[in-house]
Design a protein around this motif. Structure first.
Motif, PDB file in Angstrom:
ATOM      1  N   SER A 228      -0.402   7.493  -1.072  1.00 30.33           N
ATOM      2  CA  SER A 228      -1.027   8.329  -2.100  1.00 30.33           C
ATOM      3  C   SER A 228      -2.315   7.712  -2.640  1.00 30.33           C
ATOM      4  O   SER A 228      -3.111   8.390  -3.305  1.00 30.33           O
ATOM      5  CB  SER A 228      -0.046   8.547  -3.264  1.00 30.33           C
ATOM      6  N   ASP A 229      -2.530   6.438  -2.327  1.00 26.10           N
ATOM      7  CA  ASP A 229      -3.709   5.720  -2.828  1.00 26.10           C
ATOM      8  C   ASP A 229      -4.880   5.925  -1.863  1.00 26.10           C
ATOM      9  O   ASP A 229      -5.219   5.058  -1.058  1.00 26.10           O
ATOM     10  CB  ASP A 229      -3.374   4.234  -2.976  1.00 26.10           C
ATOM     11  N   ARG A 230      -5.502   7.065  -1.967  1.00 27.78           N
ATOM     12  CA  ARG A 230      -6.594   7.426  -1.059  1.00 27.78           C
ATOM     13  C   ARG A 230      -7.811   6.507  -1.228  1.00 27.78           C
ATOM     14  O   ARG A 230      -8.481   6.171  -0.243  1.00 27.78           O
ATOM     15  CB  ARG A 230      -7.003   8.886  -1.307  1.00 27.78           C
ATOM     16  N   ALA A 231      -8.082   6.069  -2.425  1.00 32.51           N
ATOM     17  CA  ALA A 231      -9.250   5.210  -2.661  1.00 32.51           C
ATOM     18  C   ALA A 231      -9.124   3.891  -1.902  1.00 32.51           C
ATOM     19  O   ALA A 231     -10.090   3.426  -1.274  1.00 32.51           O
ATOM     20  CB  ALA A 231      -9.420   4.948  -4.152  1.00 32.51           C
ATOM     21  N   THR A 232      -7.930   3.289  -1.915  1.00 35.52           N
ATOM     22  CA  THR A 232      -7.724   2.029  -1.191  1.00 35.52           C
ATOM     23  C   THR A 232      -7.795   2.262   0.314  1.00 35.52           C
ATOM     24  O   THR A 232      -8.335   1.424   1.062  1.00 35.52           O
ATOM     25  CB  THR A 232      -6.365   1.411  -1.571  1.00 35.52           C
ATOM     26  N   LEU A 233      -7.270   3.392   0.768  1.00 34.94           N
ATOM     27  CA  LEU A 233      -7.351   3.732   2.188  1.00 34.94           C
ATOM     28  C   LEU A 233      -8.807   3.830   2.628  1.00 34.94           C
ATOM     29  O   LEU A 233      -9.193   3.295   3.680  1.00 34.94           O
ATOM     30  CB  LEU A 233      -6.624   5.049   2.458  1.00 34.94           C
ATOM     31  N   GLU A 234      -9.615   4.478   1.823  1.00 35.15           N
ATOM     32  CA  GLU A 234     -11.025   4.629   2.179  1.00 35.15           C
ATOM     33  C   GLU A 234     -11.749   3.284   2.197  1.00 35.15           C
ATOM     34  O   GLU A 234     -12.600   3.046   3.055  1.00 35.15           O
ATOM     35  CB  GLU A 234     -11.712   5.610   1.229  1.00 35.15           C
ATOM     36  N   GLU A 235     -11.414   2.406   1.279  1.00 33.32           N
ATOM     37  CA  GLU A 235     -12.015   1.073   1.296  1.00 33.32           C
ATOM     38  C   GLU A 235     -11.612   0.321   2.566  1.00 33.32           C
ATOM     39  O   GLU A 235     -12.421  -0.397   3.167  1.00 33.32           O
ATOM     40  CB  GLU A 235     -11.595   0.288   0.050  1.00 33.32           C
ATOM     41  N   GLY A 236     -10.355   0.487   2.971  1.00 31.37           N
ATOM     42  CA  GLY A 236      -9.902  -0.129   4.219  1.00 31.37           C
ATOM     43  C   GLY A 236     -10.641   0.406   5.427  1.00 31.37           C
ATOM     44  O   GLY A 236     -11.038  -0.350   6.319  1.00 31.37           O
ATOM     45  N   LEU A 237     -10.850   1.716   5.455  1.00 31.86           N
ATOM     46  CA  LEU A 237     -11.588   2.328   6.563  1.00 31.86           C
ATOM     47  C   LEU A 237     -13.032   1.817   6.603  1.00 31.86           C
ATOM     48  O   LEU A 237     -13.595   1.599   7.679  1.00 31.86           O
ATOM     49  CB  LEU A 237     -11.570   3.852   6.435  1.00 31.86           C
ATOM     50  N   LYS A 238     -13.613   1.610   5.428  1.00 37.31           N
ATOM     51  CA  LYS A 238     -14.983   1.080   5.385  1.00 37.31           C
ATOM     52  C   LYS A 238     -15.029  -0.337   5.959  1.00 37.31           C
ATOM     53  O   LYS A 238     -15.933  -0.678   6.733  1.00 37.31           O
ATOM     54  CB  LYS A 238     -15.503   1.085   3.942  1.00 37.31           C
ATOM     55  N   THR A 239     -14.061  -1.171   5.584  1.00 37.78           N
ATOM     56  CA  THR A 239     -14.010  -2.538   6.113  1.00 37.78           C
ATOM     57  C   THR A 239     -13.888  -2.517   7.629  1.00 37.78           C
ATOM     58  O   THR A 239     -14.600  -3.241   8.347  1.00 37.78           O
ATOM     59  CB  THR A 239     -12.814  -3.299   5.512  1.00 37.78           C
ATOM     60  N   LEU A 240     -12.978  -1.685   8.124  1.00 34.14           N
ATOM     61  CA  LEU A 240     -12.731  -1.592   9.563  1.00 34.14           C
ATOM     62  C   LEU A 240     -13.964  -1.101  10.315  1.00 34.14           C
ATOM     63  O   LEU A 240     -14.394  -1.703  11.305  1.00 34.14           O
ATOM     64  CB  LEU A 240     -11.556  -0.645   9.805  1.00 34.14           C
ATOM     65  N   THR A 241     -14.541  -0.011   9.849  1.00 32.15           N
ATOM     66  CA  THR A 241     -15.656   0.594  10.586  1.00 32.15           C
ATOM     67  C   THR A 241     -16.945  -0.212  10.453  1.00 32.15           C
ATOM     68  O   THR A 241     -17.744  -0.255  11.385  1.00 32.15           O
ATOM     69  CB  THR A 241     -15.884   2.047  10.127  1.00 32.15           C
ATOM     70  N   ASN A 242     -17.142  -0.877   9.317  1.00 33.08           N
ATOM     71  CA  ASN A 242     -18.333  -1.723   9.198  1.00 33.08           C
ATOM     72  C   ASN A 242     -18.308  -2.857  10.221  1.00 33.08           C
ATOM     73  O   ASN A 242     -19.354  -3.289  10.715  1.00 33.08           O
ATOM     74  CB  ASN A 242     -18.442  -2.303   7.788  1.00 33.08           C
ATOM     75  N   ALA A 243     -17.094  -3.328  10.552  1.00 32.28           N
ATOM     76  CA  ALA A 243     -16.964  -4.408  11.526  1.00 32.28           C
ATOM     77  C   ALA A 243     -17.160  -3.912  12.957  1.00 32.28           C
ATOM     78  O   ALA A 243     -17.822  -4.575  13.767  1.00 32.28           O
ATOM     79  CB  ALA A 243     -15.592  -5.069  11.392  1.00 32.28           C
ATOM     80  N   LEU A 244     -16.604  -2.753  13.286  1.00 34.03           N
ATOM     81  CA  LEU A 244     -16.572  -2.311  14.685  1.00 34.03           C
ATOM     82  C   LEU A 244     -17.555  -1.189  15.021  1.00 34.03           C
ATOM     83  O   LEU A 244     -17.851  -0.962  16.195  1.00 34.03           O
ATOM     84  CB  LEU A 244     -15.156  -1.866  15.047  1.00 34.03           C
ATOM     85  N   ARG A 245     -18.083  -0.505  14.008  1.00 35.12           N
ATOM     86  CA  ARG A 245     -19.024   0.577  14.291  1.00 35.12           C
ATOM     87  C   ARG A 245     -20.249   0.120  15.086  1.00 35.12           C
ATOM     88  O   ARG A 245     -20.700   0.840  15.997  1.00 35.12           O
ATOM     89  CB  ARG A 245     -19.478   1.250  12.992  1.00 35.12           C
ATOM     90  N   PRO A 246     -20.821  -1.048  14.788  1.00 39.21           N
ATOM     91  CA  PRO A 246     -22.001  -1.462  15.559  1.00 39.21           C
ATOM     92  C   PRO A 246     -21.740  -1.584  17.060  1.00 39.21           C
ATOM     93  O   PRO A 246     -22.687  -1.554  17.852  1.00 39.21           O
ATOM     94  CB  PRO A 246     -22.353  -2.814  14.935  1.00 39.21           C
ATOM     95  N   TRP A 247     -20.475  -1.735  17.428  1.00 37.71           N
ATOM     96  CA  TRP A 247     -20.116  -1.866  18.840  1.00 37.71           C
ATOM     97  C   TRP A 247     -19.695  -0.532  19.455  1.00 37.71           C
ATOM     98  O   TRP A 247     -19.511  -0.445  20.676  1.00 37.71           O
ATOM     99  CB  TRP A 247     -18.946  -2.843  18.985  1.00 37.71           C
ATOM    100  N   THR A 248     -19.527   0.502  18.637  1.00 37.02           N
ATOM    101  CA  THR A 248     -18.887   1.737  19.094  1.00 37.02           C
ATOM    102  C   THR A 248     -19.842   2.604  19.910  1.00 37.02           C
ATOM    103  O   THR A 248     -20.882   3.042  19.418  1.00 37.02           O
ATOM    104  CB  THR A 248     -18.346   2.530  17.889  1.00 37.02           C
TER     105      THR A 248
ATOM    106  N   PHE B 257       0.819  -1.217   0.000  1.00 38.43           N
ATOM    107  CA  PHE B 257       0.000   0.000   0.000  1.00 38.43           C
ATOM    108  C   PHE B 257       0.850   1.263   0.000  1.00 38.43           C
ATOM    109  O   PHE B 257       1.849   1.357   0.709  1.00 38.43           O
ATOM    110  CB  PHE B 257      -0.922  -0.003   1.228  1.00 38.43           C
ATOM    111  N   GLU B 258       0.438   2.230  -0.814  1.00 33.68           N
ATOM    112  CA  GLU B 258       1.087   3.541  -0.859  1.00 33.68           C
ATOM    113  C   GLU B 258       0.108   4.585  -0.326  1.00 33.68           C
ATOM    114  O   GLU B 258      -1.077   4.564  -0.679  1.00 33.68           O
ATOM    115  CB  GLU B 258       1.469   3.894  -2.299  1.00 33.68           C
TER     116      GLU B 258
END
Length: 343
Positions: free
Chosen positions: A229-249, A226-227
């Protein structure tokens, strides 16, 4: 200009203590943290309150009733309220002895008592009690399944204690705590606890490192090549992370991170808290807060009544500058403008 008045905007008092002390820089008294917080102002908007670590030298966890009154008087004098509290559980690592776990439960009880007194006084209208395993990832890794069970059993006992006081417990997503050092480990722990008053505390800096697999490479979300500069991949990663843990937050810290780990004093390395204006920050703070504060359909969850800035292990020179806290307040205002609501 936004008319949102929720979530309320809080500063943390514990950055004056965490990473400070004999093997680092001098502690910053809670009175000073309150003064700096109360003095911050941006376009007529000020902080609404503070979240408090119940371990400052001026806070006596063993005298909850009198201690709560003294703290409430200090905070009220600055026109602030109190939100979430941090239980000082590190003298009782969950993955230690039976006696250690008894100390852990005792500290949770005292923190809940403290919180109840603050509610009775009227200074604490919302907030949770923050905990962690007080144990290292290395200790956990010696027996992942067995140690996750020990953590879950202990947290369930803590939840029973908290329920006596009408409190919710939030496990902090920080890579230096065993059983919560990766997003999968954290999810496994929360699911194993399975209590209605147990949730997750997301921190935009600490939890950000879940993406990179620090202390748990197999749970890395972003690709190894991962670089930044790749904002699109970063955002997809954040979506994966938050979709998993947001319901508990149930508790949320706004923060910045530069993609590295950091530790000062006796504090283990964890997600580096950067200044809100740090040019090396990898997060678009206001935008990326939305991954935690909005559901998969883009609706504001309203899962917590306040948000808190957590900026630990900043140099004292930085922390004594009023501009530091004005910049932090400005970042929080932007988050509320984009993802808040009005009541």
């Amino acid at each position: 200009m936004s008319t949102n008045n929720y979530p309320k905007l809080h500063n943390a008092t514990w950055p004056g203590v965490v990473g400070k002390g004999p093997d680092s820089e001098p502690l910053i008294p809670i009175d000073t943290m309150l003064e700096l917080t109360a003095a911050a102002e941006v376009d007529g908007i000020k902080f609404d309150g503070v979240d408090v670590g119940l371990f400052d030298p001026s806070i006596d966890i063993n005298d909850p009733k009198e201690g709560a009154k003294k703290l409430a008087d200090k905070v009220a004098a600055h026109g602030l309220v109190i939100g979430s509290l941090v239980a000082p559980i590190w003298g009782g690592p969950v993955l230690g002895s039976k006696e250690d776990r008894a100390v852990f439960i005792d500290m949770v009880r005292k923190a809940c008592q403290y919180g109840q007194y603050l509610k009775e006084i009227g200074i604490r209208p919302y907030g949770v009690i923050r905990i962690d395993s007080a144990s290292s990832p290395e200790t956990w890794a010696a027996d992942p399944a067995g140690n996750t069970k020990i953590i879950a059993d202990t947290f369930r006992e803590a939840c029973d204690v908290a329920a006596e006081y009408g409190e919710k417990l939030a496990a902090e997503g920080e890579i230096c705590w065993g059983g919560m050092h990766s997003w999968r480990a954290m999810l496994d722990t929360l699911e194993a606890v399975d209590r209605p008053n147990m949730g997750f505390q997301a921190d935009m800096s600490h939890t950000f490192l879940y993406l990179l697999g620090y202390n748990s490479p197999q749970d890395r979300i972003l690709p190894a090549d991962f670089e930044w500069s790749d904002r699109a991949t970063l955002e997809e990663g954040l979506k994966t992370l938050t979709n998993a843990l947001r319901p508990w937050t149930i508790d949320f810290h706004v923060a910045q991170n530069d993609g590295t780990v950091h530790g000062t004093g006796s504090h283990d390395k964890t997600g580096r808290h950067c200044l809100a204006t740090d040019p090396n920050g990898k997060l678009d703070i206001a935008h990326d807060a939305g991954y935690w504060m909005r559901d998969e359909k883009g609706e504001v969850t309203k899962a917590f009544k306040h948000i808190c800035w957590d900026g630990c292990m900043f140099p004292n020179e930085v922390m004594y500058k009023q501009q530091t806290w004005n910049d932090i307040l400005a970042a929080l205002i932007k988050v509320r403008n984009q993802h808040g609501w009005s009541e």
